[in-house]
Design a protein around this motif. Structure first.
Motif, PDB file in Angstrom:
ATOM      1  N   VAL A  12     -97.697 -71.609 -48.231  1.00 40.14           N
ATOM      2  CA  VAL A  12     -97.303 -72.832 -48.943  1.00 40.14           C
ATOM      3  C   VAL A  12     -97.167 -74.153 -48.218  1.00 40.14           C
ATOM      4  O   VAL A  12     -96.503 -74.967 -48.692  1.00 40.14           O
ATOM      5  CB  VAL A  12     -95.609 -72.485 -49.332  1.00 40.14           C
ATOM      6  CG1 VAL A  12     -95.660 -71.456 -50.570  1.00 40.14           C
ATOM      7  CG2 VAL A  12     -94.893 -72.184 -48.306  1.00 40.14           C
ATOM      8  N   ALA A 352     -93.178 -77.445 -50.925  1.00 37.16           N
ATOM      9  CA  ALA A 352     -94.323 -77.263 -51.834  1.00 37.16           C
ATOM     10  C   ALA A 352     -93.815 -78.147 -53.120  1.00 37.16           C
ATOM     11  O   ALA A 352     -92.660 -78.235 -53.713  1.00 37.16           O
ATOM     12  CB  ALA A 352     -94.842 -76.122 -52.381  1.00 37.16           C
ATOM     13  N   LEU A 356     -96.433 -77.697 -58.785  1.00 41.08           N
ATOM     14  CA  LEU A 356     -97.336 -77.101 -58.489  1.00 41.08           C
ATOM     15  C   LEU A 356     -97.231 -75.585 -57.982  1.00 41.08           C
ATOM     16  O   LEU A 356     -98.082 -74.699 -57.899  1.00 41.08           O
ATOM     17  CB  LEU A 356     -98.314 -77.561 -57.191  1.00 41.08           C
ATOM     18  CG  LEU A 356     -98.630 -79.006 -57.431  1.00 41.08           C
ATOM     19  CD1 LEU A 356     -99.460 -79.511 -56.186  1.00 41.08           C
ATOM     20  CD2 LEU A 356     -99.733 -79.081 -58.623  1.00 41.08           C
ATOM     21  N   ARG A 357     -95.909 -75.138 -57.897  1.00 40.29           N
ATOM     22  CA  ARG A 357     -95.564 -73.815 -57.611  1.00 40.29           C
ATOM     23  C   ARG A 357     -95.961 -72.641 -58.716  1.00 40.29           C
ATOM     24  O   ARG A 357     -95.914 -73.031 -59.772  1.00 40.29           O
ATOM     25  CB  ARG A 357     -93.871 -73.798 -57.211  1.00 40.29           C
ATOM     26  CG  ARG A 357     -93.623 -74.841 -55.903  1.00 40.29           C
ATOM     27  CD  ARG A 357     -92.055 -74.498 -55.631  1.00 40.29           C
ATOM     28  NE  ARG A 357     -91.821 -75.429 -54.669  1.00 40.29           N
ATOM     29  CZ  ARG A 357     -90.486 -75.517 -54.339  1.00 40.29           C
ATOM     30  NH1 ARG A 357     -89.528 -74.571 -55.091  1.00 40.29           N
ATOM     31  NH2 ARG A 357     -90.124 -76.195 -53.303  1.00 40.29           N
ATOM     32  N   THR A 358     -96.108 -71.559 -57.885  1.00 43.07           N
ATOM     33  CA  THR A 358     -96.215 -70.449 -58.779  1.00 43.07           C
ATOM     34  C   THR A 358     -95.448 -69.256 -58.123  1.00 43.07           C
ATOM     35  O   THR A 358     -94.784 -69.414 -56.890  1.00 43.07           O
ATOM     36  CB  THR A 358     -97.645 -69.804 -59.049  1.00 43.07           C
ATOM     37  OG1 THR A 358     -98.038 -69.292 -57.690  1.00 43.07           O
ATOM     38  CG2 THR A 358     -98.485 -71.123 -59.389  1.00 43.07           C
ATOM     39  N   PRO A 362    -100.115 -70.000 -53.130  1.00 43.06           N
ATOM     40  CA  PRO A 362    -101.665 -70.579 -53.492  1.00 43.06           C
ATOM     41  C   PRO A 362    -102.733 -69.990 -52.550  1.00 43.06           C
ATOM     42  O   PRO A 362    -103.941 -70.378 -52.674  1.00 43.06           O
ATOM     43  CB  PRO A 362    -101.103 -71.928 -52.519  1.00 43.06           C
ATOM     44  CG  PRO A 362    -100.336 -71.833 -51.623  1.00 43.06           C
ATOM     45  CD  PRO A 362     -99.425 -70.706 -52.157  1.00 43.06           C
ATOM     46  N   THR A 382    -103.100 -74.108 -49.267  1.00 42.83           N
ATOM     47  CA  THR A 382    -102.026 -75.067 -49.983  1.00 42.83           C
ATOM     48  C   THR A 382    -102.341 -75.027 -51.347  1.00 42.83           C
ATOM     49  O   THR A 382    -103.265 -74.358 -52.190  1.00 42.83           O
ATOM     50  CB  THR A 382    -102.265 -76.473 -49.431  1.00 42.83           C
ATOM     51  OG1 THR A 382    -103.486 -77.102 -49.988  1.00 42.83           O
ATOM     52  CG2 THR A 382    -102.328 -76.412 -48.114  1.00 42.83           C
ATOM     53  N   TYR A 383    -101.487 -75.701 -52.294  1.00 46.90           N
ATOM     54  CA  TYR A 383    -101.567 -76.055 -53.709  1.00 46.90           C
ATOM     55  C   TYR A 383    -102.805 -77.021 -54.070  1.00 46.90           C
ATOM     56  O   TYR A 383    -102.888 -77.338 -55.169  1.00 46.90           O
ATOM     57  CB  TYR A 383    -100.308 -76.288 -54.270  1.00 46.90           C
ATOM     58  CG  TYR A 383     -99.493 -74.928 -54.299  1.00 46.90           C
ATOM     59  CD1 TYR A 383     -99.504 -74.170 -55.486  1.00 46.90           C
ATOM     60  CD2 TYR A 383     -98.261 -74.965 -53.475  1.00 46.90           C
ATOM     61  CE1 TYR A 383     -98.569 -73.014 -55.557  1.00 46.90           C
ATOM     62  CE2 TYR A 383     -97.420 -73.861 -53.701  1.00 46.90           C
ATOM     63  CZ  TYR A 383     -97.732 -72.883 -54.677  1.00 46.90           C
ATOM     64  OH  TYR A 383     -96.758 -71.514 -54.375  1.00 46.90           O
ATOM     65  N   LYS A 413    -104.376 -78.862 -61.707  1.00 41.01           N
ATOM     66  CA  LYS A 413    -103.451 -77.936 -60.681  1.00 41.01           C
ATOM     67  C   LYS A 413    -104.410 -76.774 -60.555  1.00 41.01           C
ATOM     68  O   LYS A 413    -103.924 -75.945 -59.591  1.00 41.01           O
ATOM     69  CB  LYS A 413    -102.283 -77.869 -61.260  1.00 41.01           C
ATOM     70  CG  LYS A 413    -101.981 -76.930 -62.431  1.00 41.01           C
ATOM     71  CD  LYS A 413    -100.675 -76.667 -63.006  1.00 41.01           C
ATOM     72  CE  LYS A 413    -100.039 -75.809 -62.075  1.00 41.01           C
ATOM     73  NZ  LYS A 413     -98.772 -75.430 -62.360  1.00 41.01           N
ATOM     74  N   ARG A 418    -109.773 -71.842 -52.856  1.00 42.99           N
ATOM     75  CA  ARG A 418    -108.921 -71.410 -51.768  1.00 42.99           C
ATOM     76  C   ARG A 418    -109.615 -71.112 -50.560  1.00 42.99           C
ATOM     77  O   ARG A 418    -110.829 -70.646 -50.641  1.00 42.99           O
ATOM     78  CB  ARG A 418    -108.326 -69.920 -52.328  1.00 42.99           C
ATOM     79  CG  ARG A 418    -107.185 -70.115 -53.613  1.00 42.99           C
ATOM     80  CD  ARG A 418    -107.017 -68.763 -54.271  1.00 42.99           C
ATOM     81  NE  ARG A 418    -106.065 -68.956 -55.288  1.00 42.99           N
ATOM     82  CZ  ARG A 418    -104.798 -68.478 -55.219  1.00 42.99           C
ATOM     83  NH1 ARG A 418    -104.251 -67.780 -54.339  1.00 42.99           N
ATOM     84  NH2 ARG A 418    -104.076 -68.544 -56.400  1.00 42.99           N
TER      85      ARG A 418
END
Length: 479
Positions: A12, A352, A356-358, A362, A382-383, A413, A418
């Motif tokens: 994160v 974070a 953008l968080r899930t 990320p 990162t995001y 977003k 990745r």
């Protein structure tokens, strides 16, 4: 509740700072190159068969590292997808996307899966494949985990899950060889199969978790062409989780590779046990209990010549009430355990962005040495992309997927690529970084089904190459 998963190698952070302060580190932000869409040659050249090497990722034995990637053929975007194993071959100038092959289960000589499996014919998931030179002939072999018929053993009922070897070095298509497992694990097989050199003798080994929950199974090489290992160790205890092994040295220099057992999780950060490897002996007992964290990387992060392991918070969280947070010593932090057995060095991960968080984080960690100084940095997802933490320097590396895919607009977003690995493909002593991206919703959540790939020139904005696997044609599946 989210689906139960044992390994969500995610992170994160955009910048790391030690817990006792931010230090004097610098951050360099690299823009995404233009254009953002990788391209691939329409036709593929047949790879040249070399004389063999010691590198488990040099599949044609020509002295250049190759890259295994998933290739998705058609599909309706549902859970079941026709996936093949693609290989992009290396050259003196690095990876060459115009030299590639694509293989399915038939090409690998694998037996038909059990009736409970719904994957299309000739499909084989890259997640079930590893490469290792098990017979020591200089040509790595494909080791594929195959699920068979339902069976029961030790009060466990499941599909028999066992590794099969497709021997390298031959252009002929032959049936894959089943790995001969110890009697205690034969009935149900093993899962979470990884490669390594767990006794440091220079021969490639395999390890897996017995499906009947009897033990962790280590199979020491070299293997015979009948799939029989030189010896087997079932003394390590079983635990529900996934295995992560240290890397084999590409040059073939013998180095004992340690093994990490990451406990099963339901989104929350779970525990880790390190089994340290020593040359000339089996993996150490008892294992060392490390902190909780779903992101991991082996490397030499302090430059002392010994192998360290990084474990950290990947941002994943259980989404049930009361389990959204982690304890302060776990939340938003990363620890590096030095190879000399000393106390871990802990780093704080900044918060974070809420937007953008899930629940899934990320992306993951990987070790990378893009400047070739012999000390690895930690490449973290990162995001927005990736950040390389190398000493006091923090370098952001960004690549973006296209704004539209399959006729649909991709939200900003979800466009960031990745980081998934690092390797020295061109032989200059410096690692290139590997990033990927996919337009499928599963990529945004879990990093699955990538179609776009970038092989960077270190941390610079330029790429050594980039390609899309959507251009890989099934006709290249013949070796």
């Amino acid at each position: 509740m989210k689906p139960r998963t044992a390994l969500v190698a995610l992170a994160v952070c955009t910048v790391l700072a030690p817990l006792n302060g931010c230090g004097s580190g610098t951050t360099a932000r690299e823009p995404s190159p233009s254009p953002t869409k990788p391209t691939t040659a329409a036709t593929s050249r047949t790879p040249v068969q070399g004389k063999g090497s010691k590198d488990p990722d040099d599949l044609n034995g020509d002295g250049h590292r190759d890259l295994v990637v998933p290739v998705l053929l058609g599909g309706d975007g549902g859970y079941t997808v026709d996936e093949r194993v693609g290989v992009v071959y290396g050259s003196a100038k690095g990876l060459d996307p115009s030299t590639r092959t694509v293989r399915g289960s038939d090409d690998l000589g694998l037996p038909a899966p059990g009736k409970q499996m719904s994957a299309p014919k000739n499909s084989v998931a890259v997640a079930d494949v590893t490469t290792a030179d098990l017979d020591g002939d200089g040509f790595p072999d494909f080791v594929t985990t195959v699920q068979g018929a339902m069976t029961s053993d030790n009060h466990v009922t499941a599909p028999r899950t066992a590794p099969y070897i497709t021997w390298g070095g031959s252009t002929a298509r032959t049936s894959a060889t089943p790995v001969q497992l110890p009697r205690s694990a034969t009935a149900l097989g093993i899962r979470s199969v990884v490669r390594g050199d767990f006794d440091g003798d220079g021969h490639h080994d395999l390890a897996g978790l017995a499906y009947n929950q009897s033990s962790l199974v280590v199979l020491y090489g070299p293997f015979t062409r009948s799939g029989v290992p030189a010896r087997t160790d079932t003394s390590l205890p079983w635990a529900d989780g996934e295995l992560i092994a240290d890397a084999i040295v590409p040059s073939g220099t013998p180095r004992a590779t340690s093994l990490l057992l990451h406990a099963v999780s339901d989104g929350e950060q779970s525990g880790n046990t390190l089994y340290t490897a020593h040359r000339g002996s089996q993996l150490s007992m008892p294992g060392r209990e490390l902190r909780r964290g779903n992101a991991h990387a082996f490397g030499d992060f302090d430059g002392d010549g010994q192998r360290d392991v990084a474990v950290g918070d990947d941002g994943g969280r259980n989404d049930e009430p009361g389990y959204e947070t982690e304890p302060a010593e776990v939340d938003g932090s990363l620890a590096v355990y030095p190879g000399d057995g000393g106390a871990p060095v802990t780093y704080r991960l900044p918060e974070a962005p809420e937007s953008l968080r899930t629940d899934y984080g990320p992306g993951g960690y990987t070790a990378a040495d893009p400047d070739g100084d012999g000390r690895d940095g930690i490449l973290v997802a990162t995001y927005e992309g990736a950040t390389l933490i190398d000493g006091t320097r923090r370098t952001t590396v960004l690549r973006n997927g296209p704004a539209t895919a399959s006729g649909k607009k991709i939200p900003a977003k979800w466009r960031h690529a990745r980081p998934v690995g690092a390797a020295d493909f061109d032989g200059d002593g410096k690692d290139e970084l590997i990033l990927n991206w996919g337009g499928d919703a599963r990529f945004g959540l879990y990093g699955e089904r990538p179609t776009h790939w970038w092989i960077t020139d270190g941390t610079a904005s330029e790429d050594e190459t980039s390609f899309t696997t959507t251009d890989f044609a099934p006709r290249s599946s013949s070796k």
